[in-house]
Scaffold this active site. Sequence first.
Site, mmCIF file in Angstrom:
data_model
loop_
_atom_site.group_PDB
_atom_site.id
_atom_site.type_symbol
_atom_site.label_atom_id
_atom_site.label_comp_id
_atom_site.label_asym_id
_atom_site.label_seq_id
_atom_site.Cartn_x
_atom_site.Cartn_y
_atom_site.Cartn_z
ATOM 1 N N LYS A 13 36.423 -20.264 -7.844
ATOM 2 C CA LYS A 13 35.985 -19.903 -6.488
ATOM 3 C C LYS A 13 36.619 -20.833 -5.447
ATOM 4 C CE LYS A 13 31.690 -20.731 -7.560
ATOM 5 N NZ LYS A 13 31.843 -21.173 -8.954
ATOM 6 N N ARG A 87 22.704 -18.552 -4.472
ATOM 7 C CA ARG A 87 22.682 -18.542 -5.952
ATOM 8 C C ARG A 87 21.366 -18.094 -6.527
ATOM 9 N NH1 ARG A 87 25.979 -23.693 -8.403
ATOM 10 N NH2 ARG A 87 27.347 -23.840 -6.636
ATOM 11 N N ARG A 126 39.418 -30.314 -14.995
ATOM 12 C CA ARG A 126 39.459 -30.331 -13.521
ATOM 13 C C ARG A 126 39.538 -31.747 -12.968
ATOM 14 N NH1 ARG A 126 35.202 -26.866 -10.152
ATOM 15 N NH2 ARG A 126 33.663 -27.937 -11.430
ATOM 16 N N ARG A 160 34.666 -34.893 -11.432
ATOM 17 C CA ARG A 160 33.240 -34.751 -11.154
ATOM 18 C C ARG A 160 32.407 -35.196 -12.346
ATOM 19 N NH1 ARG A 160 32.434 -28.833 -8.562
ATOM 20 N NH2 ARG A 160 30.471 -29.093 -9.701
ATOM 21 N N ARG A 171 24.647 -25.906 -16.619
ATOM 22 C CA ARG A 171 25.035 -25.237 -15.362
ATOM 23 C C ARG A 171 25.267 -23.744 -15.597
ATOM 24 N NH1 ARG A 171 29.959 -28.843 -14.072
ATOM 25 N NH2 ARG A 171 30.357 -27.515 -12.279
#
Length: 219
Positions: A13, A87, A126, A160, A171
């Site tokens: 996203k 969400r 990431r 992160r 998550r």
Amino acid sequence: MIFIFFGPPGSGKGTQAKYLVDNYDFAHISTGDLLRHEIEKQTVLGNEVNTIMESGAYVPDKIVIDLIENVLSTSENSNFIFDGYPRTLNQALAFDALLSVKKLKVDLVFNFDVDKDLLIKRISGRFSCASCGAVYNDTFMKTVVEGICDKCGSYEFFRRKDDNLEVFKKRVEVYLKEIKMVRDFYRNKNLVKDIDASQAAELIQIEVKNSLIQSGFII
Ligand code: ADP
Ligand code: AMP
């Protein structure tokens, strides 16, 4: 114009939102980024949400709803990509109410769909530029020159804390539990465009861009 990007963590996203911001007049609002900013600044709110986010749970609706209200009332831009908001159904209902007061509405919702195994690979690789926030991946999206940000030339990167396998599982679980009602809410309004987000980023860019062109939002 108001667009929403939803999809599980790692579905791309943020990557797609950044592409649109770089090429069109959109403001990118990521509730995850807003919350991480509060944590970085060590505000009261940041301290309140820090452990919740580290655990992979959602922060309370009231907190994110207030954050979004604040963004909408202070931003001068009228074209927004909301990344990771709403969400929950409560957030979606509150968002509609807030937008209608401002004589705005959600124009299109992109549902980024990716297989879970691929998500794990994306999340575990990431890393981001500490200076400009550009997002990279050890396997799929390396910097052109190792150790230097393509966009701003910085040498500083970060990973992160919640991008680890255990928290990732939590998550995804929370995401899948909550998103169904949100997705149905927007499907009933005929606003959802499904995207196969397991494709290469360049192909997703084309698909998103074509949808926006077909709907008359960009030329
Ligand atoms: P999200 O905002 O949905 O959590 P990101 O945009 O941060 O996801 O992307 C997650 C990771 O996957 C990043 O490391 C990014 O570089 C990488 N990535 C994003 N889109 C793709 C893609 N289409 N193919 C391969 N890797 C991707
Ligand atoms: P993200 O950057 O979108 O992956 O979000 C990181 C974390 O921020 C999530 O795991 C949640 O703890 C929190 N968060 C972000 N957006 C929301 C939201 N809309 N509702 C609840 N929690 C959120």
